[in-house]
Structure formats: structure tokens, C-alpha cells
Design a protein around this motif. Structure first.
Motif, short mmCIF file in Angstrom:
data_model
loop_
_atom_site.label_atom_id
_atom_site.label_comp_id
_atom_site.label_asym_id
_atom_site.label_seq_id
_atom_site.Cartn_x
_atom_site.Cartn_y
_atom_site.Cartn_z
N GLU B 50 0.77 -1.22 0.00
CA GLU B 50 0.00 0.00 0.00
C GLU B 50 0.81 1.28 0.00
O GLU B 50 0.37 2.30 -0.53
CB GLU B 50 -0.86 -0.08 1.25
N GLY B 51 1.97 1.25 0.59
CA GLY B 51 2.79 2.47 0.63
C GLY B 51 3.17 2.96 -0.76
O GLY B 51 3.67 4.06 -0.91
N SER B 66 5.96 -2.24 8.11
CA SER B 66 4.91 -1.38 7.60
C SER B 66 4.94 -1.42 6.09
O SER B 66 5.93 -1.83 5.49
CB SER B 66 5.10 0.04 8.12
N THR B 67 3.83 -0.99 5.47
CA THR B 67 3.67 -1.20 4.03
C THR B 67 4.57 -0.32 3.19
O THR B 67 4.66 -0.51 2.00
CB THR B 67 2.24 -0.92 3.58
N ILE B 82 1.25 6.46 -3.35
CA ILE B 82 0.03 5.71 -3.02
C ILE B 82 -1.18 6.09 -3.86
O ILE B 82 -2.02 5.26 -4.13
CB ILE B 82 -0.35 5.72 -1.52
N LEU B 125 -10.03 2.40 17.76
CA LEU B 125 -9.06 1.67 16.96
C LEU B 125 -8.42 2.64 15.95
O LEU B 125 -8.94 3.73 15.74
CB LEU B 125 -9.75 0.51 16.24
N PRO B 126 -7.33 2.22 15.31
CA PRO B 126 -6.61 3.17 14.44
C PRO B 126 -7.38 3.71 13.24
O PRO B 126 -7.13 4.82 12.80
CB PRO B 126 -5.40 2.35 13.98
N GLY B 127 -8.32 2.94 12.66
CA GLY B 127 -9.06 3.46 11.51
C GLY B 127 -8.83 2.61 10.26
O GLY B 127 -8.29 1.52 10.33
N SER B 128 -9.23 3.15 9.13
CA SER B 128 -9.18 2.39 7.89
C SER B 128 -7.77 2.17 7.38
O SER B 128 -7.43 1.09 6.92
CB SER B 128 -9.98 3.11 6.80
N GLY B 129 -6.93 3.21 7.46
CA GLY B 129 -5.72 3.14 6.65
C GLY B 129 -6.19 2.91 5.23
O GLY B 129 -7.12 3.56 4.77
N GLY B 130 -5.61 1.93 4.55
CA GLY B 130 -6.04 1.65 3.18
C GLY B 130 -6.99 0.47 3.07
O GLY B 130 -7.34 0.06 1.97
N ASN B 132 -10.22 -0.01 3.63
CA ASN B 132 -11.46 0.22 2.90
C ASN B 132 -11.19 0.25 1.39
O ASN B 132 -11.94 -0.33 0.61
CB ASN B 132 -12.10 1.54 3.34
N ASP B 133 -10.12 0.92 1.00
CA ASP B 133 -9.82 1.07 -0.43
C ASP B 133 -9.49 -0.27 -1.08
O ASP B 133 -9.91 -0.55 -2.19
CB ASP B 133 -8.66 2.05 -0.61
N THR B 160 -16.12 -0.10 8.69
CA THR B 160 -14.95 0.59 8.15
C THR B 160 -14.75 0.17 6.70
O THR B 160 -14.49 0.99 5.83
CB THR B 160 -13.69 0.24 8.96
#
Lengths: 303, 253
Positions: B50-51, B66-67, B82, B125-130, B132-133, B160
Motif C-alpha cells: 500500500e505504501g 509497515s507497508t 500511493i 481503533l486506528p481506523g481504515s488506513g487503506g 477500505n480502499d 470501516t
């Protein structure tokens, strides 16, 4: 005012209380941690922190009481887990209340891209049907040509983007390589850019490889030379990710008192980036250097 | 050869990538599994992280946390950033999305945002990041997760990342033209969706696991066929290759 400034002066002059500040544009690489530490030392207040993923940086700035709002895709500690300060702020308003505007990485990328393109929104096929697709930054939109239903992402326009790069000249022309994230769109979307860099290089070095220039100097308000300015996040070709630093922060920040100790030790009691590097110690800094260079094949701009 | 739950999960997940051209992989077990697939059944596989790295060359023992750690950059095919990486997905070029677990419901909806009410959550929690995408834009999505009752809940507190939303055609009706969540791979078995109702059902069991054991670890009703196929146990070759990818067991535990 010259663009080349100390980090302290650049943050004092370019970041004001209440501003929206974009950081972590390259996601988990090139995070301008040193700039974040200086924001904490100068006790900036009521900032809106904007990001895709800024690894644990935002957890620190939230814990230090500098942020009123977060607008981003992810806040936590990528390798270690949840963000303890983020949790305390959202769950019980400690050290202060924190508003959250949810994005995904792609929706934030598109919001910046819209601003960078000078248009108010961009259509996409992501986020539809999810619960945060209902938020104010998003709206359903119909294609005027095909009638398809799409999601509109509102343009994201930070007051300032703070970016760490490998090298820049004293006009702020910046070379960046490795994982780029949304670096260029963040620079073009923001009202102004503040750069930190590993090296200041002569203008001629920039001109030798113009395809590598992601940010032209005329977007840049200030540039500060800050070696190891992304520590503990990596800078391709210069410094590795300091994994232990993330795990140590995660353990110490588990409770408020532990975080305050961490904050004093690594930020508040430290005299700028030089003092921070001194605390890291020469051995640790040496361990973060890549084993060897890994050079790209040179290209000819012959004409 | 004996193996751990995480090793089993990684091996079974890797097998899902046989014949696949491109996979958008999250860090952790999904990435380890994608690298294993590349070294076993899917040598042609292009891993996308994803990065913004396409076709990174993962060095055994030095997988990234990490990505877009800088380990994902040297000798990658392309580092497009990205925005463009996700545009490759939105354009329909990426075959499989491979994501880790969070809270998951009977329709495959995932929550990585909040536990409890949104306004005053029990856990932020941290959230979607990528995530969802990846789930919205890849052609086919597989979720790779440990099978625990606290994860498999009757209803997620927050959607999410959308699976089949409320089932039936609701995912398509929401405008998501791509993709389906095709399978959930866990350390107990695999779960797939009923083609009409789009509710999860048991698809296969791993060696030595009973239907009851899966149900005990699932917080909602889980239909099962009368005869449930049993997964082939991990081979010595699969396990040896897997262990060589993560010799320090940063991801395999």
C-alpha cells in the motif's frame, strides 16, 4: 526572509496555533518527527493534524496536548498496535477533547489531489457503503455523462505541509526518492510547505536530475537541515527504521504518567535535534545506517 | 512436521494465491503468505503494498513492519506513490486484495474504527488506513485472520470496510462495482458466502478441527455443509519455505 532556517525558527515562524498541519505524507517513511518534537517543545495549540498514516507521530502530538482535531486515515503505532494517547483523547478527553474526521488512505490522497488540481472535489469508487462515507467530507455524486453513482471527496487544503526529504537546495527545490506516498500532492495542496532535509546540496545537484525534483522551491516557505529528522521512521539511503524505538514508546505510553516521562526524556528536556541525537547515542545512530549504498543506474540527460 | 496456528494460517492463505497475477497485500500474515505463494505456487505473482511499491523484492528475514518501510523500495518494479497505486486498483488492474482481520460480521463487513458507540467508544481503533480502499477496489478480496469469538460478531459496531453490507445485492446497490469478499481464511478453516444471501458459511476445516470448534469461536450462527472438506495439512516444503521467510518469527509469532 531567507528560506534556509533553523528548525526552531522555521516552526516558530511558519506554524501558528489553530493551523491545519499535514505530516506523514510518505506514510511510514520520511515522517518529519523532528518537526513534530519542535511543535511539542514550542507548545503549539489547537492544531488540526492531517495525514494518511503518520505512524505514531500523531499519538505523541495528541498526548502533548497540541491537537484539537485529527483528519486522517489511521492513528496508532503501526508495528506495535493501538495509539494509547489517541485512545485516551477520544475515549475520555485526556489530555483534552479531540475531534476526528475519518478518511481512508485513498480518500485522503484524492482530497489532496483535488486541492492540488485546483478543483473542489474528485469522484471515486472507494468508501461507498461504509459508515464513514456518510461524513461531511464525502457526498454522493452522479456522473453527468453516464449517470453512474460515485462518491465525491472534498478537496483537502492544509494550511501548511511539513515534509522530510533526502536533499534540497537553499531555495527549497527538493529531491525525494523511495516510497513517495502523497508527498507531491500534499505540497501542491497546502498553503505553504515547510521542508526538513538530511542534506542541503548545491543548486547544481538539483539541476543534474530534474525528474527527481518533487517539490519546486517556489512552493516552499522554509527549509531546515535536520539530519535524522525522520527518526525513528526511515529515510531511504540515509537511515533505517528504528523498530525498538516504536516498541519502547508503545510500552511507556501505556499510561499517562509513562507517556509524560517519555515526553520529558525525548522531547521537552532535549535541546533540539542535536540533543536528541546525543540521547540516541553514537552506537544506536551507527546501527541505523544502511549496510551499504544501493546505487541506481545513472541516466543521461544528453541533448 | 508440527506447525503453529499462525503457520497454518499463512500456508493456507498462500495456497489461495495459486495462479493469481497480482495481490494487494497488507503487512503481517497476509504479506508473509504472499511471499510464500511467490516461492511456491505463484512465481509470477506481483505483490503490491500500500505504501506505493509494486513488485517489491522481499528479502527473507527482512520483511517490513509497515507497508512502505524502505525495505519495500530497493529493486521494486515501480514506486508510484500511493495515489497511483490505488488508481491501479480502481482501474481494475489488481486481482486480489489480501487483508488482515479486525471485527467481522456474517456479511464480511469489517470494523477497524471503534469498539462500542462512535461518540464515546469503548476502544478507539486506528481506523481504515487503506483497508477500505483495498476492499472496495480490488477484484476479489480475502480476509486472513485468527478465528476468535471476539472478532466474529453478529454486527460490527462500525462498517470501516464493506463486505456484502446487509447481504443480497446491497453491496452492488451501494455503488461498489468491483469485487467481492470471496473468502475468510482462518486458523480453523475457511468460510465463504452463500451466493444468494451473502451470509458466511463454513467451507472447509483444517486437519483435526471440528465444526463445533469453529462454531464455538464464532459469535453468530454458521451453517455448514453435511460433509465438510478437510484442508491438506501443510507440507514439510511449505513449512520450511515459510520459516525461511521469517526466521526471527517477527510475524509468525
Amino acid at each position: 526572509m531567507p528560506k534556509l532556517r533553523s528548525l526552531r525558527a522555521a516552526i516558530a515562524q511558519e506554524v501558528e496555533d489553530g493551523m491545519s498541519v499535514f505530516m506523514g505524507a510518505a506514510l511510514e517513511s520520511l515522517i518529519p518527527f523532528a518537526a513534530g518534537y519542535e511543535i511539542m517543545r514550542q507548545h503549539k495549540r489547537d492544531l488540526t493534524l492531517m495525514t494518511t498514516i503518520s505512524d505514531m507521530q500523531f499519538d505523541q502530538i495528541i498526548g502533548a496536548g497540541c491537537a484539537a482535531r485529527v483528519c486522517g486515515a489511521w492513528v496508532g503505532n503501526v508495528a506495535a498496535g493501538l495509539g494509547h494517547n489517541y485512545r485516551r483523547a477520544v475515549e475520555r478527553g485526556e489530555p483534552g477533547p479531540l475531534a476526528v474526521e475519518n478518511h481512508s488512505n485513498f480518500s485522503m490522497a484524492l482530497g489532496l489531489k483535488a486541492a492540488a488540481m485546483g478543483v473542489p472535489y474528485l469522484p471515486t469508487r472507494t468508501l461507498m457503503g461504509s459508515d464513514f462515507g456518510e461524513e461531511a467530507s464525502f457526498a454522493g455524486v452522479q456522473c453527468p455523462f453516464t449517470g453512474e453513482n460515485l462518491l465525491a471527496v472534498r478537496a483537502v487544503k492544509p494550511d501548511v505541509a511539513i515534509l522530510h526529504v533526502q536533499r534540497a537546495d537553499d531555495e527549497g527545490n527538493a529531491h525525494v526518492w523511495g516510497n513517495l506516498g502523497v508527498t507531491q500532492d500534499a505540497a501542491m495542496a497546502a498553503g505553504k510547505v515547510l521542508l526538513t532535509c538530511e542534506e542541503i546540496v548545491p543548486h547544481e545537484v538539483i539541476l543534474s536530475d530534474p525528474n527527481r525534483t518533487l517539490i519546486p522551491g517556489f512552493l516552499v516557505a522554509a527549509v531546515a537541515c535536520v539530519p535524522l529528522g525522520s527518526h525513528p521512521s526511515p529515510t531511504q539511503g540515509y537511515n533505517r527504521r528504528d523498530d525498538d524505538f516504536y516498541f519502547d514508546y508503545h510500552a511507556k505510553s501505556r499510561d499517562r504518567a509513562g507517556f509524560e516521562e517519555w515526553l520529558n526524556h525525548w522531547v521537552l528536556e532535549v535541546e533540539g535535534q542535536d540533543g536528541y541525537i546525543e540521547r540516541l547515542g553514537t552506537e544506536r545512530v551507527a546501527r541505523l545506517k544502511p549496510d551499504s549504498d544501493y546505487m541506481a543506474a545513472p541516466v543521461s540527460y544528453g541533448y | 512436521m508440527s506447525y503453529s496456528d499462525t503457520e497454518l494460517l499463512a500456508v493456507v492463505a498462500a495456497r489461495q494465491l495459486a495462479g493469481v497475477t497480482s495481490v494487494f497485500a497488507g503487512v503481517g500474515v497476509p504479506l508473509v503468505a504472499a511471499v510464500l505463494a511467490q516461492k511456491t505456487r505463484a512465481p509470477q505473482l506481483v505483490i503490491v503494498v500500500e505504501g506505493g511499491s509494486m513488485g517489491p523484492r522481499m528479502v527473507p528475514g527482512r520483511l517490513p513492519y509497515s507497508t512502505n518501510e524502505m525495505r519495500t523500495a530497493p529493486r521494486a518494479q515501480m514506486l508510484p506513490g500511493i495515489t497511483d497505486t490505488f488508481l491501479f486498483a480502481q482501474r481494475g488492474f489488481l486481482d486480489v486484495g489480501f487483508v488482515g482481520g479486525a471485527q467481522i460480521d456474517p456479511y464480511g463487513n469489517l470494523n477497524s474504527s471503534v469498539i462500542g458507540g462512535y461518540e464515546r467508544p469503548k476502544v478507539r481503533l486506528p481506523g481504515s488506513g487503506g483497508a477500505n480502499d483495498i476492499i472496495s477496489l480490488c477484484r476479489r478480496v480475502m480476509v486472513v485472520t485468527m478465528h476468535e469469538r471476539r472478532r466474529f460478531v453478529p454486527k460490527v459496531d462500525f462498517v470501516t470496510s464493506p463486505g456484502f453490507l446487509s447481504g443480497g445485492d446491497s453491496r452492488r446497490d451501494a455503488g461498489l462495482v468491483f469485487g467481492t469478499v470471496s473468502r475468510i481464511v482462518t486458523h480453523l478453516g475457511t468460510l465463504a458466502f452463500d451466493p444468494e444471501s451473502r451470509r458466511l458459511q463454513l467451507e472447509s476445516l483444517h486437519p483435526g478441527v471440528t465444526v463445533q470448534q469453529v462454531r464455538d469461536n464464532t459469535g453468530f450462527e454458521l451453517p455448514a455443509p453435511e460433509h465438510v472438506p478437510v484442508t491438506e495439512p501443510p507440507s514439510a516444503e511449505e513449512l520450511e519455505t515459510l520459516r525461511s521467510i521469517d526466521p526471527e518469527r517477527n510475524f509468525l509469532g
